[in-house]
Design a protein around this motif. Structure first.
Motif, mmCIF file in Angstrom:
data_model
loop_
_atom_site.group_PDB
_atom_site.id
_atom_site.type_symbol
_atom_site.label_atom_id
_atom_site.label_comp_id
_atom_site.label_asym_id
_atom_site.label_seq_id
_atom_site.Cartn_x
_atom_site.Cartn_y
_atom_site.Cartn_z
ATOM 1 N N PHE A 180 17.729 0.741 -0.327
ATOM 2 C CA PHE A 180 18.649 0.160 0.814
ATOM 3 C C PHE A 180 19.011 -1.324 0.590
ATOM 4 N N GLU A 181 20.150 -1.789 1.402
ATOM 5 C CA GLU A 181 20.308 -3.193 0.931
ATOM 6 C C GLU A 181 20.659 -3.543 2.560
ATOM 7 N N THR A 182 20.739 -5.110 2.593
ATOM 8 C CA THR A 182 20.977 -5.511 4.079
ATOM 9 C C THR A 182 21.740 -6.763 3.925
ATOM 10 N N LYS A 183 22.604 -7.088 4.904
ATOM 11 C CA LYS A 183 23.504 -8.163 4.935
ATOM 12 C C LYS A 183 23.596 -8.714 6.327
ATOM 13 N N ALA A 184 23.726 -9.909 6.565
ATOM 14 C CA ALA A 184 24.027 -10.682 7.496
ATOM 15 C C ALA A 184 25.556 -10.481 8.072
ATOM 16 N N VAL A 185 25.693 -10.051 9.141
ATOM 17 C CA VAL A 185 27.153 -9.935 9.692
ATOM 18 C C VAL A 185 27.311 -11.131 10.770
ATOM 19 N N GLU A 186 27.836 -12.258 10.438
ATOM 20 C CA GLU A 186 27.854 -13.508 11.433
ATOM 21 C C GLU A 186 28.749 -13.319 12.578
ATOM 22 N N LEU A 187 28.133 -13.692 13.633
ATOM 23 C CA LEU A 187 29.095 -13.308 15.044
ATOM 24 C C LEU A 187 29.530 -14.921 15.522
ATOM 25 N N HIS A 188 30.873 -14.631 16.185
ATOM 26 C CA HIS A 188 31.858 -15.802 16.413
ATOM 27 C C HIS A 188 31.858 -15.790 17.860
ATOM 28 N N PRO A 189 31.123 -16.939 18.437
ATOM 29 C CA PRO A 189 31.360 -16.844 20.135
ATOM 30 C C PRO A 189 32.458 -17.411 20.527
ATOM 31 N N LEU A 190 32.780 -17.197 21.793
ATOM 32 C CA LEU A 190 33.904 -17.692 22.508
ATOM 33 C C LEU A 190 33.873 -19.182 22.558
ATOM 34 N N HIS A 191 32.450 -19.565 23.003
ATOM 35 C CA HIS A 191 32.033 -21.008 23.146
ATOM 36 C C HIS A 191 30.823 -21.165 22.346
#
Ligand SMILES: [Mn+2]
Length: 391
Positions: A260-271
């Motif tokens: 298995f592998e993992t990767k962080a998926v960055e989230l981009h907020p409105l504010h």
């Protein structure tokens, strides 16, 4: 199999009176687009889906929209459990009607609910452990009540004979998990997340035989104990103490057993949420130096030593969403500590002058001394009057 592990959506959360519903819609839209573009097979929400047990109408509408859009526009299966903020029964309403998409586990069952999905490498079994209390475990296993940690061990022991370890297995759980015996146990938690007296901390190490453990509850994304055990973290910054965190989801690539592998998926907020520190006049003169997006949520720690009138109102002239402010020179407990050595037998002016200097680092100027003298005079004449009346 591609899994996107998220948690702690806290739909309906407010931030100092500001509704975050549009911020949540925005970031959940980003999540949906990611699921679509990357062809995610499974979307996990590891608890605290809603912020409240009885969510507002707009919160229910948002979750209803999000689930509908993901299921109708993508190929993903949604797996969801209840956290301590959710009302388990309400969250799982309709679960048996949904034909496993979304698949929602609300109430705790010591026989961990399981669903099996297939990919080119065979079966993947998902087990669900929503937020639980030890009393429920004791009740269902008909044994004496145990603590959280012991209860978790009992749950695993009870289920392990039914878990085929030659197949790939994933655990989805909500709670305060850490690792007791590992040096890697330095969990990143903010103050309000700390369990009272450490009573509900659970050692996650016994769950390491799962191929992946998708955790929810702690808002900072991080691995716990080993690479295959992770907190995804919250969808958005939900408190001032999270201001410095980066929010993300975990993408898990599940290969054949053991790979298995993992990767962080960055989230981009409105504010974004920013805590800024400075003198009010500096901030008002050059707000961009403190926060470049004027519509971010801003909390100001003011360094001013003199009173700041209408601080929030003035900050709102430059920033759209001011959450609040604090004055760093406010009399804190620390200051009270440092005043212990002041001698009470001294006269008011001397006493106050010392206190003022301790607080601000500056001596009283003449004008200020005059004000204090005047107050002292007024006070003592009032005291004389009061004493006369009492007699
Ligand atoms: Mn929680």
């Amino acid at each position: 199999m591609k899994i996107l592990h998220t948690s702690d959506w806290h739909i309906g959360r407010n931030l100092a009176g500001f509704s975050l519903i549009e911020d949540q819609r925005y970031v959940l839209d980003e999540l949906k687009d990611y699921v679509k573009k990357q062809n995610i097979d499974v979307l996990i929400v590891a608890g605290d889906v809603y912020d409240k047990g009885i969510p507002s109408t707009e919160s229910i509408r948002l979750l209803d929209d999000v689930l509908f859009e993901i299921i109708s526009e993508t190929n993903a299966k949604i797996l969801m459990i209840a956290g301590n903020h959710d009302n388990a029964a309400r969250l799982a309403f309709g679960n048996r009607l949904y034909q496993n998409n979304p698949y929602i586990v609300g109430e705790f069952d010591v026989n961990l609910p399981k669903i099996t999905l297939q990919d080119e490498h065979g079966e993947v079994n998902f087990f669900f452990l929503p937020y639980f209390v030890p009393e429920k475990v004791a009740q269902q296993l008909k044994i004496k009540a145990a603590g959280f940690d012991e209860a978790f061990k009992l749950i695993l022991e009870h289920n392990r004979p039914q878990i085929d370890e030659t197949k790939r297995n994933v655990l989805v759980a909500h709670g305060f998990f850490s690792c007791f015996l590992s040096e890697k146990s330095d969990l990143i938690v903010t103050e309000h997340e700390l369990p009272v007296g450490g009573m509900d901390v659970i050692d996650i190490a016994p769950a390491a035989f799962f191929d992946y453990v998708a955790l929810g509850h702690i808002h900072s994304p991080q691995k716990v104990y080993s690479d295959n055990i992770r907190y995804a973290g919250s969808l958005l910054k939900y408190s001032l103490s999270e201001a410095d965190q980066k929010k993300s989801a975990v993408e898990v690539f599940l290969g054949p057993k053991g790979k298995f592998e993992t990767k962080a998926v960055e989230l981009h907020p409105l504010h974004d949420l920013k805590v800024i520190t400075g003198f009010i006049n500096d901030i008002l003169e050059n707000p961009d130096a403190y926060c470049s997006n004027r519509s971010d949520y801003v909390f100001a720690k003011l360094l001013d030593t003199e009173s700041v009138f209408d601080g929030i109102y003035r900050l709102r002239q430059v920033f759209k969403n001011v959450l609040g402010l604090s004055l760093l020179n406010n009399v804190s407990e620390e200051v009270f500590e440092t005043t212990k050595d002041l001698n009470e037998s001294q006269d008011l002016l001397t006493l106050f002058a010392k206190f003022f200097t301790k607080l601000t680092g500056k001596p009283l100027i003449d004008e200020q001394s005059e004000i204090i003298k005047k107050i002292a005079r007024e006070q003592s004449s009032e005291q004389i009057l009061a004493d006369c009346v009492e007699v």
